[in-house]
Design a protein around this motif. Structure first.
Motif, PDB file in Angstrom:
ATOM      1  N   GLY A  60     -20.292 -15.836 -25.964  1.00  0.00           N
ATOM      2  CA  GLY A  60     -21.276 -16.916 -26.079  1.00  0.00           C
ATOM      3  C   GLY A  60     -21.194 -17.895 -24.925  1.00  0.00           C
ATOM      4  O   GLY A  60     -20.156 -18.520 -24.682  1.00  0.00           O
ATOM      5  N   ALA A  61     -22.318 -17.978 -24.172  1.00  0.00           N
ATOM      6  CA  ALA A  61     -22.392 -18.934 -23.054  1.00  0.00           C
ATOM      7  C   ALA A  61     -23.256 -20.122 -23.435  1.00  0.00           C
ATOM      8  O   ALA A  61     -24.184 -20.489 -22.723  1.00  0.00           O
ATOM      9  N   GLY A  62     -22.974 -20.704 -24.594  1.00  0.00           N
ATOM     10  CA  GLY A  62     -23.554 -22.006 -24.922  1.00  0.00           C
ATOM     11  C   GLY A  62     -22.785 -23.056 -24.123  1.00  0.00           C
ATOM     12  O   GLY A  62     -21.901 -22.715 -23.319  1.00  0.00           O
ATOM     13  N   PRO A  63     -23.057 -24.337 -24.346  1.00  0.00           N
ATOM     14  CA  PRO A  63     -22.359 -25.358 -23.560  1.00  0.00           C
ATOM     15  C   PRO A  63     -20.850 -25.352 -23.775  1.00  0.00           C
ATOM     16  O   PRO A  63     -20.095 -25.706 -22.873  1.00  0.00           O
ATOM     17  N   VAL A  64     -20.406 -24.889 -24.952  1.00  0.00           N
ATOM     18  CA  VAL A  64     -18.971 -24.943 -25.241  1.00  0.00           C
ATOM     19  C   VAL A  64     -18.246 -23.751 -24.615  1.00  0.00           C
ATOM     20  O   VAL A  64     -17.222 -23.914 -23.939  1.00  0.00           O
ATOM     21  N   GLY A  65     -18.795 -22.549 -24.790  1.00  0.00           N
ATOM     22  CA  GLY A  65     -18.193 -21.372 -24.161  1.00  0.00           C
ATOM     23  C   GLY A  65     -18.155 -21.520 -22.649  1.00  0.00           C
ATOM     24  O   GLY A  65     -17.163 -21.179 -21.998  1.00  0.00           O
ATOM     25  N   LEU A  66     -19.231 -22.061 -22.080  1.00  0.00           N
ATOM     26  CA  LEU A  66     -19.287 -22.236 -20.619  1.00  0.00           C
ATOM     27  C   LEU A  66     -18.230 -23.218 -20.134  1.00  0.00           C
ATOM     28  O   LEU A  66     -17.583 -22.994 -19.104  1.00  0.00           O
ATOM     29  N   LEU A  67     -18.070 -24.324 -20.878  1.00  0.00           N
ATOM     30  CA  LEU A  67     -17.083 -25.317 -20.425  1.00  0.00           C
ATOM     31  C   LEU A  67     -15.673 -24.730 -20.478  1.00  0.00           C
ATOM     32  O   LEU A  67     -14.876 -24.924 -19.546  1.00  0.00           O
ATOM     33  N   LEU A  68     -15.363 -23.995 -21.551  1.00  0.00           N
ATOM     34  CA  LEU A  68     -14.031 -23.366 -21.612  1.00  0.00           C
ATOM     35  C   LEU A  68     -13.847 -22.418 -20.428  1.00  0.00           C
ATOM     36  O   LEU A  68     -12.792 -22.404 -19.787  1.00  0.00           O
ATOM     37  N   ALA A  69     -14.899 -21.651 -20.123  1.00  0.00           N
ATOM     38  CA  ALA A  69     -14.792 -20.700 -19.000  1.00  0.00           C
ATOM     39  C   ALA A  69     -14.519 -21.445 -17.694  1.00  0.00           C
ATOM     40  O   ALA A  69     -13.689 -21.015 -16.882  1.00  0.00           O
ATOM     41  N   CYS A  70     -15.210 -22.576 -17.473  1.00  0.00           N
ATOM     42  CA  CYS A  70     -14.971 -23.357 -16.239  1.00  0.00           C
ATOM     43  C   CYS A  70     -13.520 -23.818 -16.170  1.00  0.00           C
ATOM     44  O   CYS A  70     -12.868 -23.705 -15.121  1.00  0.00           O
ATOM     45  N   LEU A  71     -13.005 -24.346 -17.294  1.00  0.00           N
ATOM     46  CA  LEU A  71     -11.632 -24.879 -17.296  1.00  0.00           C
ATOM     47  C   LEU A  71     -10.623 -23.773 -17.009  1.00  0.00           C
ATOM     48  O   LEU A  71      -9.659 -23.967 -16.257  1.00  0.00           O
ATOM     49  N   LEU A  72     -10.841 -22.591 -17.625  1.00  0.00           N
ATOM     50  CA  LEU A  72      -9.884 -21.499 -17.423  1.00  0.00           C
ATOM     51  C   LEU A  72      -9.986 -20.953 -16.002  1.00  0.00           C
ATOM     52  O   LEU A  72      -8.971 -20.751 -15.326  1.00  0.00           O
ATOM     53  N   ALA A  73     -11.231 -20.728 -15.549  1.00  0.00           N
ATOM     54  CA  ALA A  73     -11.413 -20.105 -14.227  1.00  0.00           C
ATOM     55  C   ALA A  73     -10.842 -20.996 -13.126  1.00  0.00           C
ATOM     56  O   ALA A  73     -10.213 -20.501 -12.190  1.00  0.00           O
ATOM     57  N   GLN A  74     -11.024 -22.318 -13.251  1.00  0.00           N
ATOM     58  CA  GLN A  74     -10.514 -23.187 -12.177  1.00  0.00           C
ATOM     59  C   GLN A  74      -8.987 -23.236 -12.168  1.00  0.00           C
ATOM     60  O   GLN A  74      -8.381 -23.600 -11.167  1.00  0.00           O
ATOM     61  N   ASP A  75      -8.367 -22.812 -13.300  1.00  0.00           N
ATOM     62  CA  ASP A  75      -6.901 -22.711 -13.328  1.00  0.00           C
ATOM     63  C   ASP A  75      -6.424 -21.315 -12.955  1.00  0.00           C
ATOM     64  O   ASP A  75      -5.258 -20.969 -13.162  1.00  0.00           O
ATOM     65  N   GLY A  76      -7.343 -20.472 -12.504  1.00  0.00           N
ATOM     66  CA  GLY A  76      -6.941 -19.140 -12.032  1.00  0.00           C
ATOM     67  C   GLY A  76      -6.872 -18.071 -13.108  1.00  0.00           C
ATOM     68  O   GLY A  76      -6.357 -16.980 -12.864  1.00  0.00           O
ATOM     69  N   VAL A  77      -7.373 -18.375 -14.307  1.00  0.00           N
ATOM     70  CA  VAL A  77      -7.351 -17.368 -15.381  1.00  0.00           C
ATOM     71  C   VAL A  77      -8.502 -16.381 -15.152  1.00  0.00           C
ATOM     72  O   VAL A  77      -9.606 -16.768 -14.772  1.00  0.00           O
ATOM     73  N   GLY A 136     -11.241 -28.250 -24.383  1.00  0.00           N
ATOM     74  CA  GLY A 136     -10.169 -28.849 -23.583  1.00  0.00           C
ATOM     75  C   GLY A 136      -8.805 -28.496 -24.150  1.00  0.00           C
ATOM     76  O   GLY A 136      -7.881 -28.126 -23.410  1.00  0.00           O
ATOM     77  N   ARG A 137      -8.669 -28.580 -25.482  1.00  0.00           N
ATOM     78  CA  ARG A 137      -7.386 -28.248 -26.132  1.00  0.00           C
ATOM     79  C   ARG A 137      -7.084 -26.756 -26.000  1.00  0.00           C
ATOM     80  O   ARG A 137      -5.960 -26.352 -25.719  1.00  0.00           O
ATOM     81  N   LEU A 138      -8.133 -25.937 -26.210  1.00  0.00           N
ATOM     82  CA  LEU A 138      -7.908 -24.489 -26.204  1.00  0.00           C
ATOM     83  C   LEU A 138      -7.557 -23.993 -24.798  1.00  0.00           C
ATOM     84  O   LEU A 138      -6.737 -23.084 -24.643  1.00  0.00           O
ATOM     85  N   ALA A 139      -8.169 -24.597 -23.768  1.00  0.00           N
ATOM     86  CA  ALA A 139      -7.847 -24.175 -22.392  1.00  0.00           C
ATOM     87  C   ALA A 139      -6.353 -24.384 -22.133  1.00  0.00           C
ATOM     88  O   ALA A 139      -5.681 -23.511 -21.561  1.00  0.00           O
ATOM     89  N   ARG A 140      -5.820 -25.525 -22.577  1.00  0.00           N
ATOM     90  CA  ARG A 140      -4.382 -25.787 -22.355  1.00  0.00           C
ATOM     91  C   ARG A 140      -3.543 -24.783 -23.136  1.00  0.00           C
ATOM     92  O   ARG A 140      -2.571 -24.221 -22.617  1.00  0.00           O
ATOM     93  N   ALA A 141      -3.931 -24.555 -24.414  1.00  0.00           N
ATOM     94  CA  ALA A 141      -3.140 -23.648 -25.261  1.00  0.00           C
ATOM     95  C   ALA A 141      -3.174 -22.232 -24.698  1.00  0.00           C
ATOM     96  O   ALA A 141      -2.141 -21.542 -24.657  1.00  0.00           O
ATOM     97  N   LEU A 142      -4.337 -21.786 -24.229  1.00  0.00           N
ATOM     98  CA  LEU A 142      -4.427 -20.428 -23.670  1.00  0.00           C
ATOM     99  C   LEU A 142      -3.615 -20.319 -22.386  1.00  0.00           C
ATOM    100  O   LEU A 142      -2.924 -19.316 -22.157  1.00  0.00           O
TER     101      LEU A 142
END
Ligand code: FAD
Length: 379
Positions: free
Chosen positions: A16-33, A301-307
């Protein structure tokens, strides 16, 4: 961070690329995931939905590097006034250091997509529908259709950000509990060069009428539907606003108000093994109060850190993501249910009692607390 497991296709697959899925993807990708987002739509979502961006949501957008673009495109609300029977009961101001921004969801979405393209140009897979997801112990397996082709994807984690009607949540039996707060409303975004920068909330006996300025000389009207009323025509919608607020909106005949049911639900199991549920798939929050997307961003934001931590440790432990998500969603749902009750149609004596409560919330000692409530403080 430990190198990705070479046997798996990806470290994280987001559905799902709604606003929430997209934001998580940005946070993970910018951390190299190594993350991909499967989105069943090929084009834009045409629905007009979220407009309000609150300080905690904005903080996560800042973390993802798009806070300034959002600020530049948005209208900053100076404050809001609560009215009943023609009188202002309470007024709140939103200071610049704790702004409430207004930006239509489609524009926010475009900024998030642009940012994901920057940090990981191939992460978004449009026209990719996920039909099934299974935790296989050390990894997850997803059944995916890309056009006419069915294939499998494997990853260390799957995140279900597939919205309120999540088919995958239902398939996994993760539970979907109804919570208090349910009513029907109609909404229209209309041209209004006098829209200004204050929100108006009419809580009179006839039922709620909300009015928000939007960027670009527009105004959003939201009207609580009362039994037997048809608010889906410009005439019916305009007449209800006139009767309840005395405002003549002069809506053109081309305005087609949209009717929506505001309801609240909460997932019972937000995390099962290597599968996490996120955003509206985890919690449906009534749009009255404008918190759903912001809450999803806070979860992201929380899930990006946990992942990030779990991938680095090569374990499946997502810390307190599940508990924190449920706690915040319950609190947001209580707030939304309260806002909805303040705008329910009511006989005059009950409306008077409600007016007294709203006046009290607008007095100097309680005003900062009320402003904190509206701007999602403490969630
Ligand atoms: C009228 C209205 C006003 C609102 N106003 C506000 C507001 O002012 N502020 C606020 O914070 N919130 C507001 N909201 C809530 C906000 O719109 C939602 O919380 C937000 O859209 C949720 O985002 P999401 O990414 O979790 O889910 P969605 O936006 O629903 O995205 C889910 C995505 O998953 C995709 N998908 C679904 N199934 C699959 C599958 N099997 N495979 C691949 N892709 C799939 C869908 O196509 C979709 O793109 C409002 C809602 C409404 C209805």
């Amino acid at each position: 961070m430990a190198p990705p497991d070479p046997v798996l296709d990806h470290e994280v697959v987001i559905v799902g690329a709604g606003p929430v899925g997209l934001l998580l993807a940005c946070l993970l990708a910018q951390d190299g995931v190594d993350v991909v987002v499967c989105e069943k739509r090929e084009g834009e979502d045409p629905r007009s939905r979220a407009i309000g961006i609150h300080p905690p949501g904005l903080a996560v957008l800042d973390r993802a590097g798009i806070g300034s673009a959002v600020r530049a495109g948005a209208l900053a609300l100076a404050g809001g006034d609560v009215l009943s029977r023609g009188r202002v009961l309470a007024s709140l101001s939103f200071p610049a250091e704790r702004p409430v921004l207004v930006l239509p969801q489609q524009r926010t979405h475009a900024l998030l997509r642009g940012r994901l393209d920057e940090v990981s140009p191939t992460a978004l897979r449009a026209g990719c529908t996920v039909h099934g997801v299974r935790d296989e112990g050390g990894f997850v397996r997803l059944r995916v259709d890309v056009g006419a082709r069915r294939r499998e994807l494997t990853a260390a984690f799957a995140v279900l950000a597939d919205g309120v009607r999540s088919g995958l949540r239902a398939e996994l039996g993760l539970g979907w509990r109804r919570r208090a707060g349910r009513a029907r409303y109609a909404m229209a975004d209309v041209p209004d060069p006098t829209a200004g920068s204050r929100a108006l909330l009419h809580c009179g006996p006839g039922g709620l009428v909300e009015s928000f300025p939007l960027p670009g000389g527009l105004r959003r009207w939201v009207v609580r539907t009362v039994e037997g009323e048809d608010l889906t025509t410009a005439d019916g919608f305009g007449a209800a606003i006139r009767a309840r607020t005395g405002t003549d909106t002069a809506l053109g005949p081309d305005v087609v108000p949209v009717s929506f049911l505001a309801a609240q639900h909460l997932v019972r199991t937000p995390v099962r093994g290597r599968i996490a549920v996120l955003g509206d798939a985890a919690h449906e929050i009534s749009p009255i109060g404008g918190q759903g997307m912001n809450l999803g961003w806070m979860d992201a934001g929380r899930l990006a850190r946990a992942l990030g931590t779990a991938l680095a440790r090569r374990d499946a432990e997502l810390g307190d993501y599940a508990r924190a998500t449920v706690r915040a969603a319950r609190a947001a749902q209580r707030r939304s249910a309260f806002y909805m009750s303040m705008g329910a149609p009511a006989p005059v004596p009950a409306a008077r009692a409600r007016e007294t409560l709203i006046r009290a919330l607008g007095t100097a000692p309680l005003r900062p607390w009320a402003a904190g409530l509206v701007t999602m403080r403490g969630l």
